[in-house]
Motif scaffolding. Structure first.
Motif, PDB file in Angstrom:
ATOM      1  N   GLN A   1       0.016  -2.389  12.534  1.00  0.00           N
ATOM      2  CA  GLN A   1       0.173  -3.748  12.021  1.00  0.00           C
ATOM      3  C   GLN A   1      -0.814  -3.952  10.876  1.00  0.00           C
ATOM      4  OE1 GLN A   1      -0.413  -5.601  15.959  1.00  0.00           O
ATOM      5  NE2 GLN A   1       1.738  -6.210  15.822  1.00  0.00           N
ATOM      6  N   PRO A   2      -0.410  -3.549   9.659  1.00  0.00           N
ATOM      7  CA  PRO A   2      -1.338  -3.653   8.528  1.00  0.00           C
ATOM      8  C   PRO A   2      -1.711  -5.110   8.249  1.00  0.00           C
ATOM      9  CG  PRO A   2       0.800  -2.789   7.818  1.00  0.00           C
ATOM     10  CD  PRO A   2       0.879  -3.033   9.279  1.00  0.00           C
TER      11      PRO A   2
ATOM     12  N   MET B   1       0.838  -1.186   0.000  1.00  0.00           N
ATOM     13  CA  MET B   1       0.000   0.000   0.000  1.00  0.00           C
ATOM     14  C   MET B   1       0.883   1.250   0.000  1.00  0.00           C
ATOM     15  SD  MET B   1      -2.980   1.080   2.631  1.00  0.00           S
ATOM     16  CE  MET B   1      -3.727   2.660   2.469  1.00  0.00           C
ATOM     17  N   ILE B   2       0.444   2.259  -0.681  1.00  0.00           N
ATOM     18  CA  ILE B   2       1.116   3.562  -0.679  1.00  0.00           C
ATOM     19  C   ILE B   2       0.376   4.454   0.320  1.00  0.00           C
ATOM     20  CG2 ILE B   2       1.737   5.581  -2.060  1.00  0.00           C
ATOM     21  CD1 ILE B   2       3.242   3.014  -2.830  1.00  0.00           C
ATOM     22  N   TYR B   3       1.139   5.030   1.263  1.00  0.00           N
ATOM     23  CA  TYR B   3       0.554   5.865   2.312  1.00  0.00           C
ATOM     24  C   TYR B   3       0.805   7.337   2.021  1.00  0.00           C
ATOM     25  CZ  TYR B   3       0.367   1.532   4.989  1.00  0.00           C
ATOM     26  OH  TYR B   3       0.104   0.255   5.407  1.00  0.00           O
ATOM     27  N   THR B   4      -0.086   8.174   2.541  1.00  0.00           N
ATOM     28  CA  THR B   4       0.132   9.617   2.568  1.00  0.00           C
ATOM     29  C   THR B   4       0.348  10.010   4.026  1.00  0.00           C
ATOM     30  OG1 THR B   4      -2.201  10.183   2.888  1.00  0.00           O
ATOM     31  CG2 THR B   4      -1.437   9.922   0.591  1.00  0.00           C
ATOM     32  N   ASP B   5       0.869  11.210   4.244  1.00  0.00           N
ATOM     33  CA  ASP B   5       1.018  11.687   5.621  1.00  0.00           C
ATOM     34  C   ASP B   5      -0.345  11.796   6.290  1.00  0.00           C
ATOM     35  OD1 ASP B   5       3.809  11.786   5.668  1.00  0.00           O
ATOM     36  OD2 ASP B   5       3.856  13.832   4.878  1.00  0.00           O
TER      37      ASP B   5
ATOM     38  N   LYS C   1       6.897   9.395   8.522  1.00  0.00           N
ATOM     39  CA  LYS C   1       6.399  10.161   7.383  1.00  0.00           C
ATOM     40  C   LYS C   1       6.144   9.195   6.237  1.00  0.00           C
ATOM     41  CE  LYS C   1       6.723  14.350   9.067  1.00  0.00           C
ATOM     42  NZ  LYS C   1       5.570  15.192   9.240  1.00  0.00           N
ATOM     43  N   ALA C   2       5.181   9.519   5.422  1.00  0.00           N
ATOM     44  CA  ALA C   2       4.776   8.635   4.324  1.00  0.00           C
ATOM     45  C   ALA C   2       5.933   8.331   3.381  1.00  0.00           C
ATOM     46  CB  ALA C   2       3.611   9.256   3.559  1.00  0.00           C
ATOM     47  N   GLU C   3       6.752   9.326   3.058  1.00  0.00           N
ATOM     48  CA  GLU C   3       7.854   9.076   2.124  1.00  0.00           C
ATOM     49  C   GLU C   3       8.792   7.994   2.652  1.00  0.00           C
ATOM     50  OE1 GLU C   3      11.240  12.114   2.025  1.00  0.00           O
ATOM     51  OE2 GLU C   3       9.619  13.268   2.952  1.00  0.00           O
ATOM     52  N   ASP C   4       9.016   7.952   3.959  1.00  0.00           N
ATOM     53  CA  ASP C   4       9.878   6.924   4.543  1.00  0.00           C
ATOM     54  C   ASP C   4       9.209   5.557   4.518  1.00  0.00           C
ATOM     55  OD1 ASP C   4      11.840   8.822   5.066  1.00  0.00           O
ATOM     56  OD2 ASP C   4      11.134   9.171   7.110  1.00  0.00           O
ATOM     57  N   VAL C   5       7.965   5.511   4.961  1.00  0.00           N
ATOM     58  CA  VAL C   5       7.232   4.239   4.987  1.00  0.00           C
ATOM     59  C   VAL C   5       7.134   3.664   3.582  1.00  0.00           C
ATOM     60  CG1 VAL C   5       4.990   3.165   5.473  1.00  0.00           C
ATOM     61  CG2 VAL C   5       5.943   4.833   7.082  1.00  0.00           C
ATOM     62  N   ASN C   6       6.789   4.484   2.616  1.00  0.00           N
ATOM     63  CA  ASN C   6       6.652   4.025   1.231  1.00  0.00           C
ATOM     64  C   ASN C   6       7.982   3.566   0.636  1.00  0.00           C
ATOM     65  OD1 ASN C   6       3.897   4.557   1.294  1.00  0.00           O
ATOM     66  ND2 ASN C   6       4.177   6.647   0.543  1.00  0.00           N
TER      67      ASN C   6
ATOM     68  N   ASP D   1      -2.873   9.752   5.747  1.00  0.00           N
ATOM     69  CA  ASP D   1      -3.213   8.383   6.154  1.00  0.00           C
ATOM     70  C   ASP D   1      -2.585   8.058   7.504  1.00  0.00           C
ATOM     71  OD1 ASP D   1      -4.574   7.825   3.730  1.00  0.00           O
ATOM     72  OD2 ASP D   1      -2.750   6.999   2.804  1.00  0.00           O
ATOM     73  N   LEU D   2      -1.311   8.402   7.662  1.00  0.00           N
ATOM     74  CA  LEU D   2      -0.606   8.100   8.902  1.00  0.00           C
ATOM     75  C   LEU D   2      -1.198   8.884  10.068  1.00  0.00           C
ATOM     76  CD1 LEU D   2       3.106   7.937   7.651  1.00  0.00           C
ATOM     77  CD2 LEU D   2       1.400   6.095   7.793  1.00  0.00           C
ATOM     78  N   ALA D   3      -1.534  10.144   9.834  1.00  0.00           N
ATOM     79  CA  ALA D   3      -2.155  10.959  10.885  1.00  0.00           C
ATOM     80  C   ALA D   3      -3.508  10.370  11.293  1.00  0.00           C
ATOM     81  CB  ALA D   3      -2.319  12.404  10.409  1.00  0.00           C
ATOM     82  N   LYS D   4      -4.271   9.884  10.325  1.00  0.00           N
ATOM     83  CA  LYS D   4      -5.565   9.273  10.639  1.00  0.00           C
ATOM     84  C   LYS D   4      -5.394   7.973  11.425  1.00  0.00           C
ATOM     85  CE  LYS D   4      -8.154  11.370   6.887  1.00  0.00           C
ATOM     86  NZ  LYS D   4      -8.774  11.204   5.576  1.00  0.00           N
ATOM     87  N   LEU D   5      -4.367   7.197  11.105  1.00  0.00           N
ATOM     88  CA  LEU D   5      -4.104   5.973  11.862  1.00  0.00           C
ATOM     89  C   LEU D   5      -3.753   6.295  13.314  1.00  0.00           C
ATOM     90  CD1 LEU D   5      -2.059   3.939   9.225  1.00  0.00           C
ATOM     91  CD2 LEU D   5      -4.315   3.325  10.168  1.00  0.00           C
ATOM     92  N   ILE D   6      -2.980   7.340  13.519  1.00  0.00           N
ATOM     93  CA  ILE D   6      -2.629   7.738  14.883  1.00  0.00           C
ATOM     94  C   ILE D   6      -3.876   8.197  15.633  1.00  0.00           C
ATOM     95  CG2 ILE D   6      -1.395   9.478  16.272  1.00  0.00           C
ATOM     96  CD1 ILE D   6       0.830   9.357  14.085  1.00  0.00           C
TER      97      ILE D   6
END
Length: 162
Positions: A69-70, A1-5, A104-109, A7-12
């Motif tokens: 944990q996706p 999956m490709i994440y955006t920042d 950050k999304a760029e790192d996760v991706n 997306d990560l903020a919403k997960l938190i």
């Protein structure tokens, strides 16, 4: 999956409930007190693992974090980590202050599973304060949070819990 920042903020921030409670007493491993818990979003879509680590010798040296944990991917990654002070270093001056790591999304991706983005914080100044900050930041829901986190309710000057 490709994440955006976003997306990560919403997960938190999504509301979560505790599915596996932390132990009443942390376990000792070497010089660290360790505790873990499992969380799930209220809608059941997302799973998380949260943890606390605190030095037995230097109480201001701690880490409280949450990994996502996706379900569709084999590897989890840390979304947020609240840290205490743990000694400064030329390469890591943020260790002199209380600080928060975020992914950050760029790192996760890119497959980097280290939350490299660090901000100093005045949001807490001790482990108990950081735990309270963390529980609110990751939106853990419970009728009585003290059942999982004894002493987390903060009393004001007049003896009332906030």
């Amino acid at each position: 999956m490709i994440y955006t920042d976003d997306d990560l903020a919403k997960l938190i921030a999504c509301p979560k409930w505790v599915t596996v409670a932390p132990k009443k007493e942390p376990r000792i491993q070497g010089q660290m007190l360790r505790n873990d818990m499992e969380l799930e979003s209220l809608d059941g879509k997302y799973s998380f693992r949260a943890y606390t680590r605190q030095s037995r010798q230097f109480l201001e040296n701690f880490s409280i974090g949450m990994e996502y944990q996706p379900k569709e991917e084999p590897a989890s990654f840390c979304l947020i980590r609240c840290n205490g002070t743990h000694g400064g270093h030329k390469l890591h001056p943020h260790h002199l202050t209380f600080h928060i790591h975020r992914s950050k999304a760029e790192d996760v991706n890119a497959g980097l599973r280290v939350e490299r983005h660090i901000e100093a914080t005045g949001g807490y100044a001790a482990f108990r304060d950081a735990l309270r900050y963390f529980v609110m930041a990751v939106n853990i829901q419970a009728a009585d949070l003290s059942q999982y986190f004894p002493g987390i309710a903060q009393e004001d000057l007049f003896g009332k819990e906030n």
